[in-house]
Design a protein around this motif. Structure first.
Motif, short mmCIF file in Angstrom:
data_model
loop_
_atom_site.label_atom_id
_atom_site.label_comp_id
_atom_site.label_asym_id
_atom_site.label_seq_id
_atom_site.Cartn_x
_atom_site.Cartn_y
_atom_site.Cartn_z
N TRP A 61 -5.79 6.86 -14.00
CA TRP A 61 -6.45 7.59 -12.94
C TRP A 61 -7.15 6.63 -11.97
O TRP A 61 -7.25 6.93 -10.77
N GLY A 62 -7.62 5.50 -12.46
CA GLY A 62 -8.21 4.52 -11.55
C GLY A 62 -7.19 3.98 -10.57
O GLY A 62 -7.47 3.85 -9.37
N CYS A 63 -5.99 3.66 -11.06
CA CYS A 63 -4.92 3.17 -10.18
C CYS A 63 -4.53 4.22 -9.15
O CYS A 63 -4.36 3.93 -7.96
N ILE A 64 -4.40 5.47 -9.59
CA ILE A 64 -3.97 6.54 -8.69
C ILE A 64 -5.03 6.82 -7.63
O ILE A 64 -4.72 6.92 -6.44
N VAL A 65 -6.28 6.95 -8.05
CA VAL A 65 -7.35 7.26 -7.09
C VAL A 65 -7.57 6.09 -6.13
O VAL A 65 -7.78 6.29 -4.92
N ALA A 67 -5.32 3.87 -5.15
CA ALA A 67 -4.20 3.84 -4.21
C ALA A 67 -4.31 4.99 -3.21
O ALA A 67 -4.02 4.82 -2.01
N GLY A 68 -4.72 6.17 -3.67
CA GLY A 68 -4.90 7.30 -2.76
C GLY A 68 -5.98 7.03 -1.73
O GLY A 68 -5.83 7.33 -0.55
N GLY A 69 -7.09 6.45 -2.17
CA GLY A 69 -8.16 6.10 -1.24
C GLY A 69 -7.73 5.04 -0.24
O GLY A 69 -8.06 5.10 0.95
N LEU A 70 -6.97 4.06 -0.71
CA LEU A 70 -6.44 3.03 0.18
C LEU A 70 -5.52 3.65 1.22
O LEU A 70 -5.54 3.27 2.40
N GLY A 71 -4.72 4.62 0.78
CA GLY A 71 -3.84 5.33 1.72
C GLY A 71 -4.63 6.07 2.79
O GLY A 71 -4.25 6.06 3.97
N LEU A 72 -5.73 6.70 2.40
CA LEU A 72 -6.57 7.40 3.39
C LEU A 72 -7.19 6.43 4.38
O LEU A 72 -7.32 6.74 5.58
N VAL A 73 -7.59 5.25 3.92
CA VAL A 73 -8.15 4.24 4.82
C VAL A 73 -7.08 3.78 5.82
O VAL A 73 -7.35 3.65 7.02
N VAL A 74 -5.87 3.55 5.34
CA VAL A 74 -4.79 3.11 6.23
C VAL A 74 -4.47 4.20 7.25
O VAL A 74 -4.26 3.91 8.44
N ILE A 75 -4.45 5.46 6.80
CA ILE A 75 -4.16 6.57 7.72
C ILE A 75 -5.21 6.64 8.82
O ILE A 75 -4.91 6.98 9.97
N ASN A 76 -6.46 6.29 8.49
CA ASN A 76 -7.53 6.32 9.48
C ASN A 76 -7.27 5.37 10.64
O ASN A 76 -7.70 5.61 11.76
N PHE A 77 -6.56 4.27 10.38
CA PHE A 77 -6.32 3.27 11.42
C PHE A 77 -4.99 3.44 12.13
O PHE A 77 -4.68 2.67 13.03
N ILE A 78 -4.19 4.41 11.75
CA ILE A 78 -2.89 4.63 12.38
C ILE A 78 -2.99 5.83 13.32
O ILE A 78 -3.54 6.87 12.96
N SER A 79 -2.44 5.68 14.51
CA SER A 79 -2.44 6.80 15.45
C SER A 79 -1.17 7.62 15.24
O SER A 79 -0.08 7.08 15.05
N TYR A 80 -1.32 8.94 15.24
CA TYR A 80 -0.19 9.84 15.03
C TYR A 80 -0.49 11.15 15.75
O TYR A 80 -1.63 11.46 16.07
N ALA A 96 2.21 7.20 -5.03
CA ALA A 96 3.34 6.76 -5.84
C ALA A 96 3.21 5.28 -6.18
O ALA A 96 3.55 4.86 -7.31
N ALA A 97 2.71 4.48 -5.25
CA ALA A 97 2.50 3.05 -5.53
C ALA A 97 1.45 2.88 -6.63
O ALA A 97 1.57 1.98 -7.48
N GLY A 98 0.43 3.73 -6.65
CA GLY A 98 -0.56 3.68 -7.72
C GLY A 98 0.07 3.97 -9.08
O GLY A 98 -0.22 3.30 -10.07
N PHE A 99 0.97 4.97 -9.12
CA PHE A 99 1.70 5.25 -10.36
C PHE A 99 2.56 4.06 -10.77
O PHE A 99 2.65 3.73 -11.96
N LEU A 100 3.21 3.44 -9.81
CA LEU A 100 4.08 2.29 -10.11
C LEU A 100 3.28 1.11 -10.64
O LEU A 100 3.73 0.40 -11.55
N VAL A 101 2.10 0.88 -10.09
CA VAL A 101 1.24 -0.20 -10.59
C VAL A 101 0.83 0.09 -12.03
O VAL A 101 0.87 -0.80 -12.89
N TYR A 102 0.46 1.34 -12.30
CA TYR A 102 0.10 1.71 -13.67
C TYR A 102 1.29 1.52 -14.61
O TYR A 102 1.14 0.98 -15.70
N TYR A 103 2.47 1.94 -14.18
CA TYR A 103 3.67 1.79 -15.01
C TYR A 103 3.96 0.32 -15.29
O TYR A 103 4.26 -0.06 -16.42
N ALA A 104 3.83 -0.52 -14.27
CA ALA A 104 4.06 -1.95 -14.45
C ALA A 104 3.06 -2.57 -15.42
O ALA A 104 3.42 -3.40 -16.27
#
Length: 112
Positions: A61-65, A67-80, A96-104
């Motif tokens: 859950w640490g990896c998933i949360v 990665a999700g938080g990092l995704g929200l930060v990146v979305i904040n800096f992208i215009s769409y 999904a990258a958070g899940f992959l890191v956990y799996y690895a």
């Protein structure tokens, strides 16, 4: 955010949290009773170990949360555009990258 939706989300999170605490408490009580009942055979030890879990749930859950938080930060800096599906896709990719890191990490730990 609409107040009705916010209220619903708060109630849902509260109910889920209470359910999780109750399940954890009863698993603890069951484990304790099994251990205190006397000598354990292999079947009972396997059952107790299954109740205890593998101990990696927090890491998952640490990896998933994270990665999700990092995704929200990146979305904040992208215009769409307002109706764009870019934020949803980007957030899904980060989770999904958070899940992959956990799996690895789990594969690396199992190979030791």
């Amino acid at each position: 955010m609409d107040q009705h939706i916010a209220f619903f989300l708060v109630v849902a999170v509260l109910v889920i949290t209470i359910a999780w605490v109750i399940i954890a408490w009863y698993n603890y009580r069951l484990k304790k009773r099994i251990i205190e009942s006397g000598p354990l055979n292999d079947e009972a030890m396997g059952f107790v170990k299954n109740l205890a879990g593998s101990g990696t749930d927090s890491l998952k859950w640490g990896c998933i949360v994270f990665a999700g938080g990092l995704g929200l930060v990146v979305i904040n800096f992208i215009s769409y555009d307002f109706g764009s599906s870019l934020p949803y896709g980007l957030e899904a990719m980060f989770i999904a990258a958070g899940f992959l890191v956990y799996y690895a990490l789990m594969r690396k730990q199992q190979s030791k």
